[in-house]
Design an enzyme around this catalytic site. Structure first.
Site, PDB file in Angstrom:
ATOM      1  N   ASP A   5     134.894 -18.754 -39.640  1.00 55.85           N
ATOM      2  CA  ASP A   5     133.714 -17.931 -39.376  1.00 55.85           C
ATOM      3  C   ASP A   5     133.897 -16.817 -38.345  1.00 55.85           C
ATOM      4  O   ASP A   5     133.550 -15.683 -38.587  1.00 55.85           O
ATOM      5  CB  ASP A   5     132.544 -18.821 -38.926  1.00 55.85           C
ATOM      6  CG  ASP A   5     132.208 -19.886 -39.955  1.00 55.85           C
ATOM      7  OD1 ASP A   5     133.022 -20.158 -40.852  1.00 55.85           O
ATOM      8  OD2 ASP A   5     131.112 -20.465 -39.855  1.00 55.85           O
ATOM      9  N   TYR A  46     136.018 -22.298 -31.556  1.00 58.51           N
ATOM     10  CA  TYR A  46     135.895 -22.305 -33.026  1.00 58.51           C
ATOM     11  C   TYR A  46     137.163 -21.804 -33.705  1.00 58.51           C
ATOM     12  O   TYR A  46     138.182 -22.465 -33.629  1.00 58.51           O
ATOM     13  CB  TYR A  46     134.671 -21.457 -33.361  1.00 58.51           C
ATOM     14  CG  TYR A  46     133.796 -21.932 -34.493  1.00 58.51           C
ATOM     15  CD1 TYR A  46     133.614 -23.255 -34.796  1.00 58.51           C
ATOM     16  CD2 TYR A  46     133.109 -20.987 -35.249  1.00 58.51           C
ATOM     17  CE1 TYR A  46     132.777 -23.641 -35.828  1.00 58.51           C
ATOM     18  CE2 TYR A  46     132.253 -21.356 -36.282  1.00 58.51           C
ATOM     19  CZ  TYR A  46     132.092 -22.692 -36.568  1.00 58.51           C
ATOM     20  OH  TYR A  46     131.254 -23.053 -37.585  1.00 58.51           O
ATOM     21  N   GLU A  64     135.641 -31.985 -34.953  1.00 60.61           N
ATOM     22  CA  GLU A  64     135.626 -30.844 -35.885  1.00 60.61           C
ATOM     23  C   GLU A  64     136.884 -29.992 -35.680  1.00 60.61           C
ATOM     24  O   GLU A  64     137.538 -29.590 -36.628  1.00 60.61           O
ATOM     25  CB  GLU A  64     134.351 -30.021 -35.657  1.00 60.61           C
ATOM     26  CG  GLU A  64     134.157 -28.885 -36.662  1.00 60.61           C
ATOM     27  CD  GLU A  64     132.856 -28.132 -36.437  1.00 60.61           C
ATOM     28  OE1 GLU A  64     132.125 -28.436 -35.459  1.00 60.61           O
ATOM     29  OE2 GLU A  64     132.562 -27.222 -37.242  1.00 60.61           O
TER      30      GLU A  64
END
Ligand code: GLC
Length: 425
Positions: A163, A348, A392
């Site tokens: 993303d 991320y 994650e």
């Protein structure tokens, strides 16, 4: 040790199982995500083959008429996620988002057939999925490669599955923010904001969604209308690999026309990837289709290209590059080069390690005979699990677990890694 880890991984999958689909994790992602589901099916296949097939069937039950398979299926209402179905407004009976995600199904279905204990079940389910997966691949080349370059563009960063990668920064900066409706993010209520994309990025993500929505989600218009059009080598490698695997499967199942078209897509894709190679970086780079220029950003997208059957010398160069990254990062493979100024070990896709990408890179490099690098990638992946659980994503420097916990596809990849001979748990 190995047995305990397998039991824990299975427990994560069961915990996130909603019957006919799994959620990536409770809270942060309460719906079905496209490539999460497909990769998670590989995990289920180790202990419940029928359930694994159902995961993929459920995803494809929501394929659009034009062939696209959406990135999120909103099976049940849940106010805990933004942007929800009302923002997307795609007009589907069961709401979905309006963009797609990396098409890993061709690869996964072939692998599930190859490894199946129940061959009859596998043949029957793969036969039903074959034309659907092929329709998705055709959709890509029709809608996302209008000039027949052999490679497809993503039109939203979320399509890449990476993303907030540094790869998108320059192209995203050109996306306007005027007219973005006010919104409240939910992700930062579930996860540490320092581990997530910024507000400035979210405004542009939403601008793109609103713009596509205003065009009625008509895929004959969206590519050319999008100010964000990027050709990602990792994404394309997944598509190429899936086309090649689908060709093999179609051959086995007596579908010569699908086999031929799929093989053509793969062959043209491999040839076209060459244009994205950078000698200076020793890896592939993204191409900004709006400017026609390569994006000078050494991310994991260019390493993931090894998932496709790239030339042997390219795979060898990628292995060398990953070995080199291993000098700066304790845990391979960081999603961005730690020596780059924008690298952020916790945020991320701007630095952290993701097990799914490790898995695909290791698979490609293994076929290319780069066994030493593969062993290190698998050992590092399992070391992260031992130190920090089924997170994650992880810091490649400290192993700090980031984002959501009890993560479905992380657990699925552990089951896949442990089934490989190179794995020492
Ligand atoms: C994030 C990831 C994406 C994934 C989704 C659900 O958006 O970037 O790749 O599919 O979460 O896990």
């Amino acid at each position: 040790m190995k047995h305990a880890l397998i039991a824990q991984a299975e427990q994560v999958l069961r915990r996130n199982d909603r019957g006919t689909y799994t959620v990536p994790t409770h809270g942060l992602y309460p719906f079905q995500w496209n490539w999460d589901s497909v990769l998670s099916a590989l995990g289920f296949a180790h202990f419940d083959e029928a359930r694994a097939w159902t995961e993929i069937d459920t995803l494809f039950a929501h394929q659009w008429e034009d062939g696209m398979v959406p990135h999120i299926i909103f099976h049940e209402r849940d106010e805990g996620y933004f942007p929800g179905p009302d923002v997307w407004s795609t007009g589907r009976a069961v709401p979905t988002s309006g963009i797609t995600q990396p098409p890993v199904a061709g690869f996964a279905v072939r692998r599930m057939v190859d490894n199946a204990k129940d061959k009859d079940l596998a043949t029957q389910r793969a036969r039903a999925l074959l034309p659907r997966i092929h329709a998705w691949h055709r959709w890509f080349f029709n809608s996302r490669d209008p000039e027949a370059s052999g490679l497809v563009a993503i039109i939203h960063p979320w399509e890449s599955g990476r993303d907030n990668s540094i790869d998108w920064d320059a192209a995203l900066a050109r996306v306007p923010t005027e007219g973005v409706e006010p919104f409240t993010r939910r992700d930062i209520q579930h996860a540490n904001p320092a581990h997530r994309p910024t507000h400035a990025q979210y405004e542009r993500y939403i601008w793109l969604v609103q713009t596509f929505r205003s065009l009625g989600w008509d895929n004959t218009k969206l590519h050319d209308a999008s100010p964000f059009r990027v050709v990602d080598p990792g994404f394309n490698a997944i598509l190429i690999r899936s086309c090649a695997d689908l060709a093999e499967l179609a051959e086995q199942l007596g579908e010569p026309e699908i086999a031929k078209q799929s093989r053509d897509f793969a062959t043209r894709g491999i040839a076209a990837l060459e244009k994205l190679w950078s000698d200076a970086h020793g890896q592939y780079l993204c191409l900004d289709r709006s400017t026609g220029e390569l994006i000078d950003s050494p991310s994991i997208g260019g390493l993931l290209a090894a998932f496709a059957a790239v030339p042997t010398e390219r795979a060898a160069a990628i292995a060398r590059r990953i070995d080199k990254l291993g000098d700066a990062a304790k845990f391979l493979v960081p999603s961005h080069d730690p020596s780059a100024p924008e690298f952020d070990d916790l945020r991320y896709w701007r630095g952290p390690v993701w097990l799914i990408v490790n898995y695909m890179i290791a698979d490609g490099l293994s076929t290319a005979g780069q066994h030493a690098t593969v062993e290190r990638i698998i050992a590092d992946s399992l070391a992260l699990i031992h130190e920090s659980g089924f997170a994650e994503y992880y810091s490649p420097i400290t192993a700090e677990p980031c984002g959501g916990a009890h993560f479905t596809w992380t657990a699925a990849m552990v089951l896949e890694f442990l089934a490989q001979p190179a794995a020492v748990a």
